[in-house]
Design a protein around this motif. Structure first.
Motif, short mmCIF file in Angstrom:
data_model
loop_
_atom_site.label_atom_id
_atom_site.label_comp_id
_atom_site.label_asym_id
_atom_site.label_seq_id
_atom_site.Cartn_x
_atom_site.Cartn_y
_atom_site.Cartn_z
N TYR A 1 0.88 -1.38 0.07
CA TYR A 1 -0.03 -0.04 -0.01
C TYR A 1 0.90 1.37 0.00
O TYR A 1 0.58 2.31 -0.63
N THR A 2 1.88 1.22 0.72
CA THR A 2 2.74 2.41 0.61
C THR A 2 3.52 2.64 -0.41
O THR A 2 3.55 3.64 -1.22
N GLU A 3 3.89 1.42 -0.99
CA GLU A 3 4.52 1.53 -2.55
C GLU A 3 3.66 2.20 -3.63
O GLU A 3 4.05 3.14 -4.37
N ASP A 4 2.27 1.74 -3.59
CA ASP A 4 1.20 2.11 -4.42
C ASP A 4 1.04 3.59 -4.26
O ASP A 4 0.84 4.49 -5.02
N ALA A 5 1.17 4.01 -2.87
CA ALA A 5 0.58 5.51 -2.63
C ALA A 5 1.64 6.41 -2.84
O ALA A 5 1.40 7.59 -3.52
N TYR A 6 2.80 6.18 -2.70
CA TYR A 6 3.99 7.18 -2.68
C TYR A 6 5.18 6.90 -3.79
O TYR A 6 5.83 7.86 -4.24
N LYS A 7 4.86 5.82 -4.68
CA LYS A 7 5.53 5.57 -5.89
C LYS A 7 7.09 5.96 -5.59
O LYS A 7 8.01 5.25 -4.84
N VAL A 8 7.51 7.11 -6.32
CA VAL A 8 8.91 7.26 -6.65
C VAL A 8 9.44 7.83 -5.19
O VAL A 8 10.61 8.07 -4.72
N TYR A 9 8.53 7.95 -4.16
CA TYR A 9 8.89 8.61 -2.96
C TYR A 9 8.75 7.22 -1.77
O TYR A 9 8.94 7.54 -0.68
N SER A 10 8.65 6.21 -2.43
CA SER A 10 8.33 5.00 -1.60
C SER A 10 9.67 4.62 -0.84
O SER A 10 9.38 4.05 0.25
N ALA A 11 10.67 4.75 -1.26
CA ALA A 11 12.04 4.28 -0.76
C ALA A 11 11.97 5.29 0.71
O ALA A 11 12.35 4.65 1.72
#
Length: 271
Positions: free
Chosen positions: A173-183
């Motif tokens: 969910y975090t990766e999908d929500a923030y994408k390029v900022y997920s790291a």
């Protein structure tokens, strides 16, 4: 560099595309995870779940030694180790149930004409959020020596499944929500996770010995109950929270812009 390549010095380059020096990049890498933890509700929710789950996974090392060891069911050291097979089985079952979750997610994506829908990642997590405290209550009140040892081990299998499902839910969910900022977002979550993983074992023996096995487990279960609403809140208010975030909002607006462009060009059809 882009201006020189094209030969036009009047091109305006967005701030996020301008080259940054090593010092600035290092500063962003160090500070952004803390900014996420301090300002992003989604990251706070995910960090709470990850921290508590990882903390419990390390706390169980001490708890199992007490419950199943010489002072409990009388297992040897190797027997206590085998008692963790319940958690192993539960975690191993997680990828199987995730197949249903993935099919549900893909169906929601098709219904949205390919648009990103992070909240579709939460369906199985809602079930796991309820199983999580129930498994702890089950484990707590079956730790009596008069209860067969397989009963709390079965409870730990359900905990293992909820552990896998909730961890996966928060990460994806975090990766999908923030994408390029997920790291950066995941780095903030990882900080809390590691602190909890290192801190929980420090009071595990004291908790179970002072409160008793049953009430110690009950305290842990009640804390898990507090976390139950998180996937339900994210499902209902997740999009609103993402639109309020300067980082997640970029991903929402980018997705809407791409969809509008595709509709105008006629290059993408609804799936």
């Amino acid at each position: 560099m882009e201006r020189k390549r094209i030969g036009n010095e009047n091109i305006e380059v967005p701030d996020e595309m301008k080259s940054r020096g090593p010092k600035e990049l290092f500063k962003v890498a160090l500070t952004r995870p803390f900014r996420f933890l301090g300002t992003e509700a989604i990251i706070v929710f995910a960090a709470l779940y990850n921290g508590y789950l990882y903390g419990l996974s390390f706390l169980f090392n001490a708890a199992f030694a007490l419950v199943f060891g010489p002072e409990g069911h009388g297992f040897t050291i190797s027997g206590v180790g085998l008692a963790f097979l319940g958690i192993f089985v539960g975690i191993s079952f997680g990828p199987i149930t995730n197949l249903w979750q993935e099919r549900y997610y893909q169906r929601r994506i098709r219904d949205a004409n390919g648009k990103n829908v992070p909240e579709a990642r939460l369906q199985m997590g809602k079930v796991a959020a309820i199983i999580f405290p129930l498994s702890l209550f089950w484990f707590a009140w079956t730790t009596y020596q008069t209860v067969h040892w397989i009963v709390p081990i079965i409870a730990s299998a359900f905990w293992g499944w909820s552990f896998y499902t909730l961890i996966l839910m928060t990460y994806i969910y975090t990766e999908d929500a923030y994408k390029v900022y997920s790291a950066s977002a995941l780095a903030g979550i990882g900080l809390v996770r590691n602190l909890a993983g290192g801190g929980f074992p420090l009071f595990a023996n004291q908790l179970f010995e002072d409160e008793g096995y049953q009430w110690a487990g009950t305290i842990l279960a009640f804390l898990a109950v507090v976390l139950v609403p998180i996937p339900f809140i994210l499902e209902k208010y997740g999009e609103r929270l993402r639109l309020k975030s300067p980082w997640a909002r970029e991903q929402v607006e980018e997705g809407e812009s791409d969809e509008d462009t595709a509709d105008a060009d006629g290059t993408v059809d609804a799936v």
